[in-house]
Design a protein around this motif. Structure first.
Motif: not given
Length: 545
Positions: A299-307, A333-342, A417-427
């Motif tokens: 997948a291209d870049w997508a924001y994954f908002e944490g629980i 797998v690529f990771f970007d712009d992590l944030v931890i909110k309280e 904890i949330s952040g952006w991920m994208r991936a290529e060539n995943l099984p």
């Protein structure tokens, strides 16, 4: 560090801290030569006059990582012993590598060049009132520290050769008072259990003792392959005998002392002291946020908002952010712009605990269950065209985690904890997510300051007090980047030296001559006073004289 002996059958440990009696030869009678050696009496290291000796000095690495059949004559000369003494130091931990003494093609045949080199250094040390601790930094079977010396443990012939070499050293120098003692194996990493090291250490002690009564320095194993925690004996070998000193090394906090060193690959590790950086001793994994949204396909870049996860148990003392992958194989797998909110107990936002844009992996460490895979930073592939971290080559489970972004959670509050991920060539069965892992500890949570340094060392001191053992800090230090750009290296050394002094710990600083940790810098030529950490030399002269 370990072994198989009668004293272990019932599981008892009789510490080898020496006795109040004078050292004796194996036949039971003291010789004049023995009387001149350092020994342990009434729980202290003492000289021929019964006066306590505190061994405080520096390590000569002797280019230990270079596999050369010749002695390293370009590492130091006699003037360097004078320089050591001028700092108020009285001992050099002197690294030895087996290949200087013998070739693998002709084992048990020792080279005269090695003996001549040792004899010369002993005389130089004697000329300037400096003791030597002969340390076997690379034994037959390989350098241990990074877990690449498995052949010491898997091939008994390597152990036989190591024993024979120590017997030859002991026979030649059994009457030499300028030698403080013998460090039998540097930073052992047994492959199966601590018992391997206990058995080998006991064998070396017993063989040396048939000839020689010098102090023997027996090291704590830095780890056992496959084990994440030290054993109940703090990975010290269970051995017996007289005139034995127990050695350990400390570079904590590791992210600080090894920052920006190319071989460590840690990036920037922050300053000392820093009350915003959380430190903890002996952490044990407790639980994690398991239900965060997961990336499972290319997948291209997508924001994954944490629980949001509410902390409601006292065993969750530390939170550690990680980016985790599983079964990605040769995918990436690529990771970007992590944030931890309280959030507070009512769900109201309090603050951003941590953010990271992954332009660098400073303070982040990579782990995989099977040892495969790697991580890095793609400098132009991030969500905003900037950097992004990636993980690839992981067949099982792997992650990157940040020691600099650890935090102390508040009971009743929630964390997301949330952040952006994208991936290529995943099984097909691949997974990736952001997660907070929570750790417990039987010790308090500290900040990066002197109190943390003291607590870290006190764990070993408490063990020694319980077992009547004498301790020696064989390696302690901070890398060259810690003394640049206001990183606080001098304050770190001042604090750790003060702690060791107040606790009567023998120590040698790592090290004298190298570009990574050295007082004198440069490689391939003798120390040059124009390329030196003069402020650190001046500090030692002030602290130790």
């Amino acid at each position: 560090m370990k072994k198989v002996f009668l004293l272990l059958v019932a599981g008892f440990f009789f510490p080898a801290c020496g006795s109040d009696d004078d050292a004796t030869t194996p036949g039971g009678s003291q010789t004049n030569a023995d009387a001149a050696l350092l020994k342990i009496a009434q729980g202290k290291v003492t000289d021929a006059d019964g006066k306590e000796v505190m061994l405080q000095g520096v390590c000569f690495n002797n280019w230990h990582w270079i596999e050369s059949p010749l002695p390293p004559n370009d590492h130091h000369s006699e003037i360097d012993f004078q320089r050591v003494a001028s700092m108020g130091m009285n001992v050099v931990r002197f690294n030895l590598n087996y290949w200087i003494f013998e070739d693998d093609a002709t084992p048990y045949q020792y080279k005269q060049t090695a003996w001549d080199w040792l004899d010369e250094n002993i005389q130089w040390a004697k000329n300037h009132g400096v003791y030597l601790i002969l340390n076997m930094h690379t034994p037959q079977g390989g350098h241990q520290s990074q877990g690449t010396g498995d052949a010491l443990w898997s091939n008994v012939e390597n152990q036989n050769r190591l024993v024979a070499l120590w017997r030859a050293i002991a026979e030649r120098y059994k009457e030499e008072p300028q030698i403080a003692g013998y460090g039998i194996v540097n930073e052992p990493v047994p492959t199966q259990s601590m018992n391997q090291w206990s058995l080998l250490a006991q064998r070396l002690i017993d063989e040396i003792r048939t000839i020689d009564n010098h102090l023997i320095f027996v090291e704590q194993a830095i780890f056992v392959e496959g084990a994440t925690e030290p054993d109940s004996n703090l990975n010290f070998p269970r051995v017996s005998g007289e005139n034995i000193v127990y050695e350990f090394h400390t570079y904590e906090p590791f992210l600080y002392t090894h920052q920006n060193l190319a071989f460590a690959n840690l990036g920037d590790g922050g300053n000392y002291p820093d009350m915003n950086i959380v430190q903890v001793n002996n952490p044990q994994w407790h639980t994690a946020i398991f239900n965060n949204p997961t990336l499972t396909q290319n997948a291209d870049w997508a924001y994954f908002e944490g629980i949001r996860y509410q902390v409601n148990d006292v065993d969750s003392k530390i939170g550690l952010p990680i980016a985790l992958v599983a079964n990605i194989g040769n995918g990436r797998v690529f990771f970007d712009d992590l944030v931890i909110k309280e959030y507070d107990a009512n769900g109201s936002f309090i603050r951003d605990v941590a953010t990271h844009d992954f332009d660098s992996l400073d303070g982040w460490a990579f782990w995989s269950r099977d040892g495969g895979g790697n991580t890095g930073v793609s400098q132009s592939g991030g969500t905003n065209g900037d950097g992004a971290a990636y993980i690839t080559g992981v067949a099982d489970e792997g992650n990157i985690g940040s020691g600099l972004l650890r935090f102390e959670p508040v009971q009743g509050n929630s964390y997301e904890i949330s952040g952006w991920m994208r991936a290529e060539n995943l099984p097909a069965n691949a997974e990736a997510l952001f997660r907070i892992d929570f750790y417990n500890s039987d010790e308090p949570v500290y900040r990066r300051n002197k109190a943390y340094l003291e607590a870290n060392i006190n764990r070993v001191i408490n063990w020694a007090n319980q077992n009547g053992a004498i301790l020696y800090v064989g390696e302690v230090g901070a890398g060259a980047p810690c003394f640049e750009n206001g990183k606080g290296g001098l304050e770190f050394v001042r604090d750790i030296t003060d702690i060791m002094g107040k606790n009567n710990l023998h120590f040698t600083y790592f090290d004298y001559h190298s570009d990574t940790f050295g007082l004198y810098r440069g490689f391939g030529s003798l120390p040059n006073p124009s390329n030196v950490n003069q402020s650190l030399i001046d500090l030692f002269a002030d602290l130790l004289k």
